[in-house]
Design a protein around this motif. Structure first.
Motif, mmCIF file in Angstrom:
data_model
loop_
_atom_site.group_PDB
_atom_site.id
_atom_site.type_symbol
_atom_site.label_atom_id
_atom_site.label_comp_id
_atom_site.label_asym_id
_atom_site.label_seq_id
_atom_site.Cartn_x
_atom_site.Cartn_y
_atom_site.Cartn_z
ATOM 1 N N ARG A 69 0.809 -1.215 0.000
ATOM 2 C CA ARG A 69 0.000 0.000 0.000
ATOM 3 C C ARG A 69 0.840 1.262 0.000
ATOM 4 O O ARG A 69 0.284 2.358 -0.047
ATOM 5 N N GLN A 70 2.131 1.126 0.116
ATOM 6 C CA GLN A 70 3.018 2.289 0.154
ATOM 7 C C GLN A 70 3.975 2.250 -1.035
ATOM 8 O O GLN A 70 4.188 1.202 -1.656
ATOM 9 N N ARG A 71 4.553 3.408 -1.356
ATOM 10 C CA ARG A 71 5.459 3.512 -2.481
ATOM 11 C C ARG A 71 6.912 3.325 -2.073
ATOM 12 O O ARG A 71 7.816 3.406 -2.903
ATOM 13 N N THR A 72 7.172 3.057 -0.797
ATOM 14 C CA THR A 72 8.537 2.861 -0.330
ATOM 15 C C THR A 72 9.053 1.503 -0.808
ATOM 16 O O THR A 72 8.358 0.491 -0.674
ATOM 17 N N VAL A 73 10.245 1.503 -1.365
ATOM 18 C CA VAL A 73 10.833 0.270 -1.880
ATOM 19 C C VAL A 73 12.095 -0.053 -1.103
ATOM 20 O O VAL A 73 12.708 0.813 -0.469
ATOM 21 N N GLN A 74 12.480 -1.315 -1.173
ATOM 22 C CA GLN A 74 13.703 -1.759 -0.505
ATOM 23 C C GLN A 74 14.933 -1.371 -1.318
ATOM 24 O O GLN A 74 14.856 -1.069 -2.521
ATOM 25 N N ALA A 75 16.086 -1.374 -0.640
ATOM 26 C CA ALA A 75 17.329 -1.020 -1.322
ATOM 27 C C ALA A 75 17.784 -2.128 -2.268
ATOM 28 O O ALA A 75 18.426 -1.860 -3.292
ATOM 29 N N LEU A 76 17.442 -3.396 -1.938
ATOM 30 C CA LEU A 76 17.819 -4.517 -2.791
ATOM 31 C C LEU A 76 16.689 -4.819 -3.768
ATOM 32 O O LEU A 76 15.513 -4.880 -3.377
ATOM 33 N N TYR A 77 17.056 -5.017 -5.026
ATOM 34 C CA TYR A 77 16.085 -5.314 -6.070
ATOM 35 C C TYR A 77 15.941 -6.827 -6.240
ATOM 36 O O TYR A 77 16.884 -7.575 -5.996
ATOM 37 N N ARG A 78 14.761 -7.257 -6.676
ATOM 38 C CA ARG A 78 14.534 -8.654 -7.007
ATOM 39 C C ARG A 78 14.969 -8.881 -8.456
ATOM 40 O O ARG A 78 14.557 -8.152 -9.366
ATOM 41 N N THR A 79 15.802 -9.873 -8.670
ATOM 42 C CA THR A 79 16.349 -10.130 -10.004
ATOM 43 C C THR A 79 15.700 -11.369 -10.608
ATOM 44 O O THR A 79 15.339 -12.311 -9.898
ATOM 45 N N PHE A 80 15.571 -11.367 -11.927
ATOM 46 C CA PHE A 80 15.021 -12.509 -12.656
ATOM 47 C C PHE A 80 15.515 -12.426 -14.092
ATOM 48 O O PHE A 80 16.108 -11.419 -14.516
ATOM 49 N N ILE A 81 15.291 -13.494 -14.833
ATOM 50 C CA ILE A 81 15.669 -13.562 -16.247
ATOM 51 C C ILE A 81 14.396 -13.623 -17.076
ATOM 52 O O ILE A 81 13.562 -14.515 -16.880
ATOM 53 N N ASP A 82 14.259 -12.671 -17.983
ATOM 54 C CA ASP A 82 13.134 -12.656 -18.922
ATOM 55 C C ASP A 82 13.513 -13.521 -20.121
ATOM 56 O O ASP A 82 14.408 -13.172 -20.889
ATOM 57 N N ILE A 83 12.860 -14.663 -20.284
ATOM 58 C CA ILE A 83 13.273 -15.669 -21.264
ATOM 59 C C ILE A 83 12.971 -15.173 -22.676
ATOM 60 O O ILE A 83 11.890 -14.647 -22.966
ATOM 61 N N VAL A 84 13.963 -15.372 -23.553
ATOM 62 C CA VAL A 84 13.798 -15.099 -24.974
ATOM 63 C C VAL A 84 13.792 -16.400 -25.778
ATOM 64 O O VAL A 84 13.037 -16.563 -26.735
ATOM 65 N N HIS A 85 14.650 -17.367 -25.362
ATOM 66 C CA HIS A 85 14.755 -18.626 -26.093
ATOM 67 C C HIS A 85 15.083 -19.734 -25.101
ATOM 68 O O HIS A 85 15.825 -19.525 -24.129
ATOM 69 N N VAL A 86 14.521 -20.923 -25.353
ATOM 70 C CA VAL A 86 14.742 -22.104 -24.506
ATOM 71 C C VAL A 86 15.271 -23.214 -25.391
ATOM 72 O O VAL A 86 14.703 -23.510 -26.449
ATOM 73 N N ARG A 87 16.365 -23.823 -24.956
ATOM 74 C CA ARG A 87 16.950 -24.953 -25.682
ATOM 75 C C ARG A 87 17.130 -26.106 -24.717
ATOM 76 O O ARG A 87 17.772 -25.950 -23.668
ATOM 77 N N ARG A 88 16.555 -27.251 -25.068
ATOM 78 C CA ARG A 88 16.640 -28.431 -24.222
ATOM 79 C C ARG A 88 17.914 -29.199 -24.548
ATOM 80 O O ARG A 88 18.246 -29.422 -25.709
ATOM 81 N N LEU A 89 18.610 -29.587 -23.488
ATOM 82 C CA LEU A 89 19.888 -30.277 -23.630
ATOM 83 C C LEU A 89 19.776 -31.684 -23.075
ATOM 84 O O LEU A 89 18.884 -32.001 -22.287
ATOM 85 N N GLY A 90 20.740 -32.530 -23.480
ATOM 86 C CA GLY A 90 20.892 -33.841 -22.860
ATOM 87 C C GLY A 90 21.896 -33.748 -21.735
ATOM 88 O O GLY A 90 21.967 -32.759 -21.017
ATOM 89 N N ARG A 91 22.702 -34.784 -21.592
ATOM 90 C CA ARG A 91 23.772 -34.780 -20.591
ATOM 91 C C ARG A 91 25.125 -34.541 -21.235
ATOM 92 O O ARG A 91 26.148 -34.986 -20.738
ATOM 93 N N GLY A 92 25.154 -33.854 -22.368
ATOM 94 C CA GLY A 92 26.420 -33.568 -23.014
ATOM 95 C C GLY A 92 27.035 -34.756 -23.697
ATOM 96 O O GLY A 92 28.250 -34.811 -23.886
ATOM 97 N N ARG A 93 26.214 -35.763 -24.077
ATOM 98 C CA ARG A 93 26.760 -36.949 -24.710
ATOM 99 C C ARG A 93 26.972 -36.690 -26.192
ATOM 100 O O ARG A 93 26.106 -36.154 -26.874
ATOM 101 N N THR A 94 28.115 -37.046 -26.733
ATOM 102 C CA THR A 94 28.418 -36.930 -28.151
ATOM 103 C C THR A 94 28.304 -38.292 -28.792
ATOM 104 O O THR A 94 28.902 -39.256 -28.317
ATOM 105 N N PRO A 95 27.497 -38.446 -29.862
ATOM 106 C CA PRO A 95 27.347 -39.774 -30.476
ATOM 107 C C PRO A 95 28.640 -40.269 -31.083
ATOM 108 O O PRO A 95 29.426 -39.504 -31.632
#
Length: 351
Positions: A69-95
């Motif tokens: 209800r107030q406009r006072t904010v904390q000194a520390l900001y909440r960080t996150f990643i805004d996704i642009v692309h998703v790539r699914r990986l395995g366990r790094g196995r090379t055939p």
């Protein structure tokens, strides 16, 4: 003043997820770090819990209000990643590709990793030719079984069973109304003396399986295997966090020290091993989660070492209802044989 008109607004899906470091990338002595991901529109539900991902996005920070209800904010900001692309990986196995340029093999692996769904992944012409050549080999089963944990001497029958578990079976869904669904996954139990490479086999299978979780029986609880309800620190709402069996969906869940589990923890495995679902009724959340995974468990006998005077049932000392759900039970003994020990010592020295 700004007025919101819902009928003329355009709505888009939004999803909050958490990304955690892979166990291989964690520095020594540190705990895995997590970061919050925000997905919009078609990127929602682009991945499942337990997938290994490569995320491309924008690292953002937003202020956090002390009081809504107030406009006072904390000194520390909440960080996150805004996704642009998703790539699914395995366990790094090379055939393993014979007679082909390495760059071409890497390109084939990248193309297979870019597939959105595992079931729709297409194989290259060279891979199909290799598969057909292997299918004509009469010694294919023995060759593949020796490729499972090659650093472990002997145990050919156990490796064949683990190979069948890695390939899995076929799930059967009958067309007749009311017909039960038949599971196609194989559950394997290893029981034997200490020092016969049971944990090494579990680690080898965990590294080969594209999806799966490795856990220990003593350090696992019932909610840690199934799911637990927690309060989200950002939205302050009750959310359902997946456990080891749910994260291993369409994979293998490796459980070491299976005999040291408590009875309450082992009781949650009955439904997951046969029905391949987990029913949750906690904190107003009533749902059923998929746990279509194979379970590979390793346990010690009741006296830590196999007692030849006791029967097999007395040595295993597990509930019959749980043992009956394992399709393959291997008894691995450390037999006293000078010739076998000499071969084993020669194998260890040659590594």
């Amino acid at each position: 003043a700004v007025e919101l008109v819902p009928a003329r607004s355009t709505y888009a899906d939004k999803q909050l997820t958490r990304l955690q470091e892979t166990p291989e990338a964690i520095p020594d002595g540190q705990t895995p770090h997590t970061v919050t991901l925000v997905a919009h529109a078609e990127l929602v539900d682009a991945a499942r819990p337990g997938d290994r991902l490569e995320i491309t996005g924008i690292y953002r920070g937003e202020p956090v209000r002390v009081n809504p209800r107030q406009r006072t904010v904390q000194a520390l900001y909440r960080t996150f990643i805004d996704i642009v692309h998703v790539r699914r990986l395995g366990r790094g196995r090379t055939p393993v590709v014979q007679g082909l340029d390495v760059s071409a093999a890497v390109e084939d692996a990248q193309r297979s990793n870019d597939a959105d769904e595992d079931a729709d992944a297409e194989f290259s012409e060279h891979e199909e030719t290799e598969f057909k050549r292997w299918a004509r080999d009469a010694r294919l089963l023995d060759t593949l079984a020796r490729s499972v944990a090659p650093g472990i001497h002997g145990m050919d029958d156990v490796k064949r069973g683990l190979l069948l578990q890695l390939f899995g079976g076929v799930r059967k869904q009958f067309d007749r109304a009311g017909a039960p669904r038949s599971r196609g996954d194989i559950n394997v139990l290893l029981v034997g003396d200490p020092g016969v490479s049971k944990s090494q086999l579990l680690s080898a299978v965990h590294s080969l399986a594209p999806r799966g979780v490795y856990t220990s029986g003593k350090g696992s609880s019932a909610v840690g295997l199934t799911a637990y309800v927690t309060r989200d620190p950002d939205t302050r709402q009750m959310v359902l966090e997946s456990g080891a069996l749910v994260l291993s969906d369409d994979g293998i869940c490796c459980i070491d020290e299976f005999d040291k589990m408590s009875d309450s923890t082992r009781s949650v495995l009955h439904e997951a091993m046969e029905q391949q679902t987990i029913s949750i009724a906690k904190a107003g959340i009533i749902t059923s989660l998929n746990a279509r995974c194979s379970i590979l468990a390793a346990a010690n006998p009741v006296d830590s070492k196999w007692n030849a005077r006791l029967s097999i049932v007395d040595n295993i000392n597990l509930p019959p209802t749980l043992v009956s759900r394992f399709d393959l039970v291997f008894i691995v003994l450390d037999a006293v044989d000078e010739a076998a020990d000499r071969k084993l010592a020669r194998h260890i020295v040659s590594l």
